[in-house]
Motif scaffolding. Structure first.
Motif, PDB file in Angstrom:
ATOM      1  N   PRO A  34       0.818  -1.235   0.000  1.00  0.00           N
ATOM      2  CA  PRO A  34       0.000   0.000   0.000  1.00  0.00           C
ATOM      3  C   PRO A  34       0.845   1.274   0.000  1.00  0.00           C
ATOM      4  CG  PRO A  34       0.006  -1.010   2.169  1.00  0.00           C
ATOM      5  CD  PRO A  34       0.697  -1.965   1.268  1.00  0.00           C
ATOM      6  N   THR A  35       2.129   1.143   0.276  1.00  0.00           N
ATOM      7  CA  THR A  35       3.023   2.293   0.272  1.00  0.00           C
ATOM      8  C   THR A  35       3.544   2.528  -1.131  1.00  0.00           C
ATOM      9  OG1 THR A  35       3.715   1.793   2.530  1.00  0.00           O
ATOM     10  CG2 THR A  35       5.128   3.268   1.247  1.00  0.00           C
ATOM     11  N   PRO A  36       3.507   3.794  -1.627  1.00  0.00           N
ATOM     12  CA  PRO A  36       4.060   4.068  -2.958  1.00  0.00           C
ATOM     13  C   PRO A  36       5.517   3.630  -3.034  1.00  0.00           C
ATOM     14  CG  PRO A  36       2.784   5.943  -2.196  1.00  0.00           C
ATOM     15  CD  PRO A  36       2.901   5.003  -1.021  1.00  0.00           C
ATOM     16  N   MET A  37       5.855   2.880  -4.079  1.00  0.00           N
ATOM     17  CA  MET A  37       7.211   2.376  -4.266  1.00  0.00           C
ATOM     18  C   MET A  37       7.577   2.495  -5.740  1.00  0.00           C
ATOM     19  SD  MET A  37       7.049  -1.086  -1.907  1.00  0.00           S
ATOM     20  CE  MET A  37       8.809  -1.317  -1.893  1.00  0.00           C
ATOM     21  N   TRP A  38       8.847   2.731  -6.002  1.00  0.00           N
ATOM     22  CA  TRP A  38       9.316   2.806  -7.377  1.00  0.00           C
ATOM     23  C   TRP A  38      10.769   2.361  -7.469  1.00  0.00           C
ATOM     24  CZ3 TRP A  38       7.435   6.961  -4.601  1.00  0.00           C
ATOM     25  CH2 TRP A  38       8.410   7.826  -4.045  1.00  0.00           C
ATOM     26  N   LEU A  39      11.148   1.992  -8.682  1.00  0.00           N
ATOM     27  CA  LEU A  39      12.528   1.636  -8.991  1.00  0.00           C
ATOM     28  C   LEU A  39      13.050   2.622 -10.018  1.00  0.00           C
ATOM     29  CD1 LEU A  39      12.161  -2.256  -9.449  1.00  0.00           C
ATOM     30  CD2 LEU A  39      13.065  -1.062  -7.450  1.00  0.00           C
ATOM     31  N   PHE A  40      14.306   3.072  -9.848  1.00  0.00           N
ATOM     32  CA  PHE A  40      14.874   3.997 -10.809  1.00  0.00           C
ATOM     33  C   PHE A  40      16.351   3.718 -10.989  1.00  0.00           C
ATOM     34  CE2 PHE A  40      15.305   5.980  -6.680  1.00  0.00           C
ATOM     35  CZ  PHE A  40      16.586   6.498  -6.690  1.00  0.00           C
ATOM     36  N   ALA A  75       0.283   1.598  -5.841  1.00  0.00           N
ATOM     37  CA  ALA A  75       0.106   2.631  -4.813  1.00  0.00           C
ATOM     38  C   ALA A  75       0.720   3.955  -5.242  1.00  0.00           C
ATOM     39  CB  ALA A  75       0.717   2.148  -3.498  1.00  0.00           C
ATOM     40  N   ALA A  76       1.872   3.909  -5.945  1.00  0.00           N
ATOM     41  CA  ALA A  76       2.506   5.129  -6.439  1.00  0.00           C
ATOM     42  C   ALA A  76       1.675   5.775  -7.519  1.00  0.00           C
ATOM     43  CB  ALA A  76       3.902   4.799  -6.959  1.00  0.00           C
ATOM     44  N   VAL A  77       1.074   4.972  -8.407  1.00  0.00           N
ATOM     45  CA  VAL A  77       0.200   5.511  -9.456  1.00  0.00           C
ATOM     46  C   VAL A  77      -0.980   6.197  -8.845  1.00  0.00           C
ATOM     47  CG1 VAL A  77      -1.248   4.875 -11.417  1.00  0.00           C
ATOM     48  CG2 VAL A  77       0.972   3.780 -11.138  1.00  0.00           C
TER      49      VAL A  77
END
Length: 245
Positions: free
Chosen positions: A220-226, A239-241
């Motif tokens: 449920p926590t916004p997460m991303w990879l970069f 969740a990030a979207v």
């Protein structure tokens, strides 16, 4: 009447002839490709039959060539067999046409194959290649039926192979055609490698990757990879979207 020390040191056969009482040697070379041999006739003291011996050697040398060739081929075959026996991979050789209605049969297996499967050599030799089943209950194609010898090809397959006690291991099998000197297909040779450790490691890695993918996507926590160099986004979770649009 005398042999020089250099000659005795260079040719062991000359020294042996001297020890046996020979006083003269008639020697002729015999070549087989890059292999070189000599054929020698020795004469004891008092003998003087060199011309007769020369004629004998002319008759003998053509007979010796095929005998030496077979001896050389036998040594090569023995070396090959010892190499196969020393291999940690299983090796099974199937005869293409044994001249019976049974079809292709197993002609040879090495010790590693027996250790892998738990069968004895007596239980394997003379059996059809399908004698050893794999995971779907059918026989593995160790008879080469799935290989095109005309294309000089080989086939590779991976399957669960069942041992004599009912347990199994993952086998990576490579089957290749073997031809005689005329090019006629005579045998199939299969190399059977136990890849259970690698297979289990790959399955474990896939399981961990699936777990972390689920954790990432369902969190449920916004997460991303970069990318740390370009700072470009590689992936984001739902969740990030939802949070950032």
């Amino acid at each position: 009447n005398k042999f020089s020390p250099e000659l005795l040191g260079r040719y062991a056969g000359v020294g042996l002839a001297v020890q046996r009482g020979m006083r003269a040697l008639l020697v002729t070379p015999i070549s087989l490709g890059r292999d070189h041999y000599t054929f020698a006739l020795g004469f004891a003291e008092g003998q003087n039959e060199a011309e007769e011996a020369r004629l004998i050697m002319q008759d003998v040398v053509p007979t010796l060539r095929p005998l030496l060739r077979r001896m050389r081929d036998g040594e090569a075959a023995d070396l090959f067999k010892r190499a196969v026996e020393a291999s940690s991979d299983g090796v099974i050789i199937t005869e293409v046409d044994p001249g019976n209605s049974q079809g292709p049969v197993v002609q040879y297996v090495n010790d590693a194959f027996l250790a892998q499967t738990g069968f004895s050599r007596e239980e394997i030799i003379g059996q059809a290649p399908q004698f050893l089943p794999h995971s779907d209950g059918s026989g593995l194609a160790r008879d080469g039926s799935h290989v095109s010898p005309a294309a000089g090809g080989y086939a590779r397959q991976e399957a669960r192979i069942y041992r004599r006690d009912g347990s199994f291991f993952w086998g990576d099998l490579t089957t290749s055609p073997m031809a005689d000197a005329t090019g006629w297909l005579t045998h199939w040779v299969t190399i059977q490698r136990d890849v259970t450790t690698q297979k289990n490691a790959a399955a474990s890695l896939a399981e961990r990757e699936a777990y972390f993918r689920h954790f990432f996507e369902q969190n449920p926590t916004p997460m991303w990879l970069f990318d740390v160099q370009s700072l470009a986004f590689l992936d984001v979770n739902q969740a990030a979207v939802a949070a950032y649009g």
